[in-house]
Enzyme design. Sequence first.
Site, short mmCIF file in Angstrom:
data_model
loop_
_atom_site.label_atom_id
_atom_site.label_comp_id
_atom_site.label_asym_id
_atom_site.label_seq_id
_atom_site.Cartn_x
_atom_site.Cartn_y
_atom_site.Cartn_z
N ASP A 155 0.82 -1.22 0.00
CA ASP A 155 0.00 0.00 0.00
C ASP A 155 0.85 1.27 0.00
O ASP A 155 0.54 2.24 -0.70
CB ASP A 155 -0.90 0.06 1.25
CG ASP A 155 -1.96 -1.02 1.25
OD1 ASP A 155 -1.85 -1.96 0.46
OD2 ASP A 155 -2.90 -0.91 2.06
N HIS A 176 12.52 -16.08 -1.04
CA HIS A 176 13.17 -16.90 -0.02
C HIS A 176 13.21 -18.32 -0.53
O HIS A 176 12.21 -18.83 -1.03
CB HIS A 176 12.42 -16.82 1.31
CG HIS A 176 13.26 -17.29 2.46
ND1 HIS A 176 13.61 -18.60 2.62
CD2 HIS A 176 13.85 -16.61 3.47
CE1 HIS A 176 14.38 -18.72 3.69
NE2 HIS A 176 14.54 -17.52 4.23
N ARG A 222 20.53 -15.89 -0.70
CA ARG A 222 19.19 -16.42 -0.97
C ARG A 222 18.86 -16.55 -2.45
O ARG A 222 18.21 -17.51 -2.87
CB ARG A 222 18.15 -15.49 -0.34
CG ARG A 222 18.17 -15.59 1.14
CD ARG A 222 17.18 -14.66 1.77
NE ARG A 222 17.26 -14.90 3.20
CZ ARG A 222 16.63 -14.20 4.11
NH1 ARG A 222 15.85 -13.21 3.75
NH2 ARG A 222 16.74 -14.50 5.38
N HIS A 282 9.44 -12.97 -0.63
CA HIS A 282 9.72 -12.78 0.79
C HIS A 282 9.97 -11.32 1.16
O HIS A 282 9.55 -10.86 2.21
CB HIS A 282 10.94 -13.61 1.16
CG HIS A 282 11.29 -13.58 2.61
ND1 HIS A 282 10.41 -14.01 3.59
CD2 HIS A 282 12.41 -13.19 3.26
CE1 HIS A 282 10.99 -13.87 4.79
NE2 HIS A 282 12.18 -13.37 4.61
N GLU A 306 10.40 -1.69 5.28
CA GLU A 306 10.42 -2.39 3.99
C GLU A 306 9.79 -1.58 2.86
O GLU A 306 10.14 -1.75 1.70
CB GLU A 306 9.72 -3.76 4.14
CG GLU A 306 9.96 -4.65 2.94
CD GLU A 306 9.53 -6.09 3.18
OE1 GLU A 306 9.46 -6.53 4.34
OE2 GLU A 306 9.26 -6.76 2.17
N ARG A 317 19.05 -8.58 -0.51
CA ARG A 317 19.25 -8.25 0.91
C ARG A 317 20.02 -9.35 1.63
O ARG A 317 19.70 -10.53 1.49
CB ARG A 317 17.89 -8.07 1.57
CG ARG A 317 17.93 -7.93 3.06
CD ARG A 317 16.55 -7.66 3.60
NE ARG A 317 15.69 -8.83 3.55
CZ ARG A 317 15.38 -9.60 4.60
NH1 ARG A 317 15.89 -9.33 5.79
NH2 ARG A 317 14.58 -10.63 4.47
N LEU A 323 15.27 -6.08 9.70
CA LEU A 323 14.83 -5.55 10.99
C LEU A 323 15.79 -4.46 11.46
O LEU A 323 15.38 -3.44 12.01
CB LEU A 323 14.73 -6.69 12.02
CG LEU A 323 13.64 -7.73 11.72
CD1 LEU A 323 13.71 -8.89 12.69
CD2 LEU A 323 12.25 -7.10 11.76
#
Length: 467
Positions: A155, A176, A222, A282, A306, A317, A323
Amino acid sequence: VGPNDSPERHAADTVAAGDGLCDEPAVSVLVDDGPRYVRELIEWGARFDRDPEGRLDLAIEGAHSVRRVLHARDATGREIGRVLAGRIVGVESVTVIDHALAVGLIVEDGRVVGSTFVGQDGRFAEVRARATLLATGGAGQIFRETTNPDVATGDGVALAWMAGAQVVDLEFVQFHPTALAVPGAPRYLLSEALRGEGARLINRDGEAFMARYDPMADLAPRDRVARAIVLESERTGAPVYLTLQGLSPEVVRARFPAITELCARVGLDLATDRLPVGPAAHYLMGGVATDLDGRTSVPGLYAAGEVACTGVHGANRLASNSLLEGLVFGGRAGLAMRESEPTGGLPDAAPARSRSASGRSNRAALPLTEEALRDLAWRNLGVFRDDALLSAALEVLDPAAEVAAGMARDASLSDPSMWRLMSLVTVAQLVARAALRREESRGAHSRTDFPLRDDLHWKRRLFDAQT
Ligand SMILES: Cc1cc2nc3c(=O)[nH]c(=O)nc-3n(C[C@H](O)[C@H](O)[C@H](O)COP(=O)(O)OP(=O)(O)OC[C@H]3O[C@@H](n4cnc5c(N)ncnc54)[C@H](O)[C@@H]3O)c2cc1C
């Protein structure tokens, strides 16, 4: 915070995972300010796991060169959220309006002066303020396969885009590698920390195959693990599994209680069963472009977490930097907002004014359903992309996004599912546009028609904004 770690080492790992596209000043801020913000969080009561001697217990995840990841068993984000939410209670200047859905930004004379939202009572309201921060998280829900919660519908990216803000790096979606792939069950995340503790990826014959694809084997970044899983699964025509069978079941269950419980919900034992896994959307590396203090390109509008793109993650990333990014850049944005210029006599924040919503739904106006959209995004904007897939997606998404923009301008719908679909369509279109423009493969963006990284033409970030 580890004894054999340093900001320089953390920066080097971050930049290596980012595949040549990290914004290095942003990386410096992250690694230099990070320890201070973490210590503050601990002072405020965050309970990270400790070893028997009381020292912080550090985990290792893919592409980290040392053990450095603080964790609260396997629910670290929840612990950080608990502490931060607790801090807000009792701060007199903060009014919390729960379960309000932000549906628009108010732009006057080229400046964002607040936001409109639909409250729990279904009524429209607006809050005016001299500084407005987007902190709406990611957009994994645009994909059929995702680890993200229902609310991750992009959003903030859609709102900022419609308000004229720049977005950047949206071709970089992190898939992921190890979401639990049990048909009909949610794509629960089997954290990378499992492989950090010794879990292995195996094929249907029990072969640990990762070393055939990557010198870093199971602990490769990843993006590389996700692609290897897809290729191995295509090669064998069978699922790929994660196994923890080499580890002590007691240790596994004690260290990963939440994941143990998630596996049990679908009848699997984390410690002893072979767990079918596959990639799932992810994390959104791209987002609303910000400077190092959360400022977007539109005065009065800030973004952090994010939804924002500081450039710190580059094309991919590093695990668990998200976090930390939220902590560091959220804190910096807060400080910058406090200093922001008072303009036009706007108060810091004015009480909400509300009016009834029209009750209209306009569901018929958008030419595709949410299910069709998520399916399209997974097939055409997923782990492997090419010109034909992306162009075909845009043939559907371009007209749908135009209808969505018109509906957003109308701004009188009361049906939250319509706002959700409008965001999903808008963000999916922006991802597809960016992915089509970048004619190379880098980090999480893999083009089968341009399989190589091309620094000569593409070692640059792609910004986009409405003209
Ligand atoms: C399963 C899983 C495991 C993860 N593990 C890790 C990890 O170990 N380490 C790590 O660094 N990162 C991890 N991540 C990524 C990390 O959790 C997220 O990037 C991070 O939580 C983003 O924080 P945020 O504050 O930006 O957004 P969020 O935490 O997603 O919060 C956004 C909030 O905004 C609300 N919102 C959204 N739209 C609107 C709207 N229109 N109006 C009002 N409110 C709205 C949402 O309801 C939500 O409450 C993980 C992610 C997932 C999905």
